[in-house]
Every structure is written in C-alpha cells, then in structure tokens.
Design an enzyme around this catalytic site. Structure first.
Site, mmCIF file in Angstrom:
data_model
loop_
_atom_site.group_PDB
_atom_site.id
_atom_site.type_symbol
_atom_site.label_atom_id
_atom_site.label_comp_id
_atom_site.label_asym_id
_atom_site.label_seq_id
_atom_site.Cartn_x
_atom_site.Cartn_y
_atom_site.Cartn_z
ATOM 1 N N HIS A 143 16.865 -32.249 24.599
ATOM 2 C CA HIS A 143 17.305 -33.337 25.459
ATOM 3 C C HIS A 143 16.163 -33.768 26.372
ATOM 4 O O HIS A 143 15.135 -33.090 26.473
ATOM 5 C CB HIS A 143 18.517 -32.909 26.278
ATOM 6 C CG HIS A 143 19.744 -32.689 25.457
ATOM 7 N ND1 HIS A 143 20.973 -32.387 26.010
ATOM 8 C CD2 HIS A 143 19.942 -32.733 24.115
ATOM 9 C CE1 HIS A 143 21.877 -32.250 25.040
ATOM 10 N NE2 HIS A 143 21.261 -32.452 23.894
ATOM 11 N N GLU A 194 15.660 -33.807 29.572
ATOM 12 C CA GLU A 194 15.235 -32.907 30.634
ATOM 13 C C GLU A 194 14.305 -31.826 30.102
ATOM 14 O O GLU A 194 13.288 -31.488 30.723
ATOM 15 C CB GLU A 194 16.448 -32.263 31.308
ATOM 16 C CG GLU A 194 17.391 -33.246 31.976
ATOM 17 C CD GLU A 194 18.498 -33.727 31.070
ATOM 18 O OE1 GLU A 194 19.590 -34.012 31.577
ATOM 19 O OE2 GLU A 194 18.279 -33.819 29.841
ATOM 20 N N ALA A 211 27.767 -72.205 8.709
ATOM 21 C CA ALA A 211 27.497 -72.355 7.281
ATOM 22 C C ALA A 211 27.823 -73.776 6.849
ATOM 23 O O ALA A 211 28.638 -74.470 7.475
ATOM 24 C CB ALA A 211 28.314 -71.355 6.455
ATOM 25 N N CYS A 253 23.634 -31.930 30.906
ATOM 26 C CA CYS A 253 24.744 -31.221 30.265
ATOM 27 C C CYS A 253 24.834 -29.791 30.798
ATOM 28 O O CYS A 253 23.835 -29.189 31.204
ATOM 29 C CB CYS A 253 24.585 -31.226 28.750
ATOM 30 S SG CYS A 253 23.123 -30.361 28.134
#
Length: 336
Positions: free
Chosen positions: A42, A44, A154, A67
């Site tokens: 992660h 960090e 279109a 986390c």
C-alpha cells in the site's frame, strides 16, 4: 519521480489508488508512495520504504485512512507505528467495513497525533469510485457519449465512426483505462462490432460487459453477458470488485441508465458539427421528460477543449444521487 495516485489509477482495483507522503522531522525531505497493484504494498508502506530511518519522528500525509486489518498485506497502521511516525494527516476516513475509523483509533492509541479531513473535498473527488463502492457495494457509473452540437450520436443509417476527432477518442480511451469494466448493449455489438479495448492510452483493458446475448464471433469476446434489472447488474459487478464501470452505449442503454438515475458522471464529447435534421439518432433512445418541470438538471463539473472537440463533464445534483448512504458513524471529533 515516484508515481502518484492518479498515475496508478486503473492498476490497483479492488484497492483504492491512495497516495502517501512522508515528511521528515526536519521538514526538508519528502518521500512519496502510491498503492501498488492488488496484492502489492500500500501507499504508506511504499513511502516508508523510501524514507527509511527518516520516517522516525516524521509526519505522514495520506489521502485515505490507513488500513488496520490483515488482508493480502499486513495493516498499514502497524507499519506507521513501527517506523516511529509522529503524526498522521488523513484526507478522508475509509468507509470499508474493515476500517471505518479503526485505523485512526489505533494510531491515536499508539500515541500518534492524527488529523482528519485535510483537503477532504478534493480527496473525495479523486477517490469517489472507491468510496461509493465501499458505501453501497455498487461501482461508480460513468456514462460516456459522443455527439454533434445538435445532440446526435449517429447518422440515420446507424453509422457513428467517427463523430469526434482523434484527441477526443484518445481521451475516451483514457477513461477506459481508468475503469474496471466497460458496458455496452448487444445492439451496439451487432451494429459496430467494437473491441472495447484500450489502444490510444496507457493502461489495461477493462472487463467487457454486454447487456444481452453476444453474437458469435464478435470482437468484444471474451466478454461477460449480463441482463435483467440494471441495479442488479451493478450489484453483481460490485461483487466482482468493479469500482468504476464505463457505459459506452448505445442510445437505449444510455437512456435506461439515465432514466433509472444510476449515472454518477456524464462525460460528453461534443463535436463542432450538425446533422441538421431530426432523422439522425439522438443521444437517448426512449421516452424523456414531458414538461420543463420534469427536466433532469445536473451541474457542470468541468469543460475542456480536446483537439477540435469539447469535453463536458456533468454530475447529478446531490439529491439525485440515489445510491448515497451515510458515512461511517465515526466522526472527525472522535479521531482527532
């Protein structure tokens, strides 16, 4: 220079694209980190690894609450505590049920000063797909449309390649690269036989999803065929870890997502062109507002010139966001 969260977006799902900066106690050095692909470190941990001994006594600035649980990797709060970080500044709390303020609580329990809500609006905008997924279980829905100035996508015969220029198409491919899934209707597959891959931008091709039966030999394969209630489709994609789904068409699918109020962002590429009549195909195929009072009204988030075209991004008004649920009960005052 180290990659930031926006550079790694599209490579981290189902994890969020988090950024972290470790500022040494002397304040003269900053060490950056961003989330690695799923299963990797992660943000960090990446930043702490680059900081080394300089992390002791430092301040960590992180976009999302660290986390506090064991998943594919150990808790980031443990890494911050063990590194001797003195202060952690968090952009937004993590609504994931494994976290929900627990990361901030554990940091404070270890004697670390914790601040929450710095640049919260900006961080929430960057992490909006992740935050919605963790709050509701559904992916963030981006509806992409390419149209002329008179709102046509279109010609009467169905031909739509190409209304916009190369720059706009490359920008749309970047949208694909940032998305975990791309969704079209079976009619679009039959008419255009698209590949729905990322070719004009850096990044991986998303999961391809077709509403309806996929014709034999279609270039979109391998793809996931889905059907039924659109809300249920989003629930199933959310269960697969899809954080953002890009809806690319056609007009009936666009209408159905819009009418069900399931779109979180509208991205329109508008070409400086007119079909000049009412027989070309409209952006939406289906019944719309019957009166002016019933008009859908959103807000323009951004307008940008892309080559010779305009890119207009719109968002629903806040009270039109049907999927929003409250934040975790943990408040800023509780976490410091």
């Amino acid at each position: 220079m180290a990659e930031g969260p926006l550079e790694v977006r599209g490579r981290t799902s189902p994890n969020p694209w988090v950024g972290c900066v470790i500022v040494a106690e002397c304040g003269n050095s900053g060490f950056e980190g961003a989330t690695s692909p799923a299963g990797g470190a992660h943000a960090e941990v990446v930043a702490l690894g680059r900081a080394g001994d300089a992390a002791n006594g430092s301040t960590a600035y992180v976009t999302l609450e660290p986390c506090a649980h064991h998943g594919r990797t150990p808790p980031c709060v443990d890494a911050l505590i063990n590194a001797g970080v003195r202060r952690v500044v968090i952009g937004v709390l993590d609504p994931d049920h494994h976290v929900r303020g627990e990361g901030a609580r554990r940091l404070r329990a270890a004697g670390i000063e914790v601040g929450v809500g710095v640049c919260e609006a900006e961080v929430s905008a960057v992490l909006a797909p992740y935050l919605k997924h963790r709050r509701t279980g559904r992916p963030w829905v981006v509806l992409k449309l390419a149209a002329t100035l008179d709102g046509r996508i279109a010609a009467p015969d169905g031909a739509s390649a190409w209304i916009t220029g190369e720059e706009a198409r490359a920008d749309a491919h970047q949208l694909r690269a940032e998305s975990d899934a791309i969704l079209v209707g079976a009619g679009t597959v039959r008419m255009d036989d698209p590949r729905l891959t990322v070719r004009d931008a850096r990044g991986c091709s998303p999961l391809r999803v077709v509403l309806g039966a996929i014709p034999s030999g279609a270039r979109v394969e391998p793809a996931l065929s889905m059907g039924g209630d659109l809300g249920a489709v989003l629930d199933q994609l959310g269960e697969r870890g899809v954080l953002q789904v890009l809806v690319e068409g056609g007009a009936k699918v666009a209408h159905d997502f819009h009418a069900a109020r399931l779109v979180d962002r509208y991205v329109l590429y508008i070409a400086p062109a007119f079909f000049g009549g009412d027989d070309a195909r409209s952006v939406f195929a289906g019944s719309g507002a019957r009166t002016l009072d019933a008009l859908w009204r959103g807000r323009i988030v951004a307008v940008e010139r892309v080559g010779s075209d305009l890119r207009v991004e719109l968002a629903p008004e806040p009270d039109d966001a049907r999927d929003e649920v409250p934040w975790p009960s943990i408040g800023v005052a509780e976490v410091g």
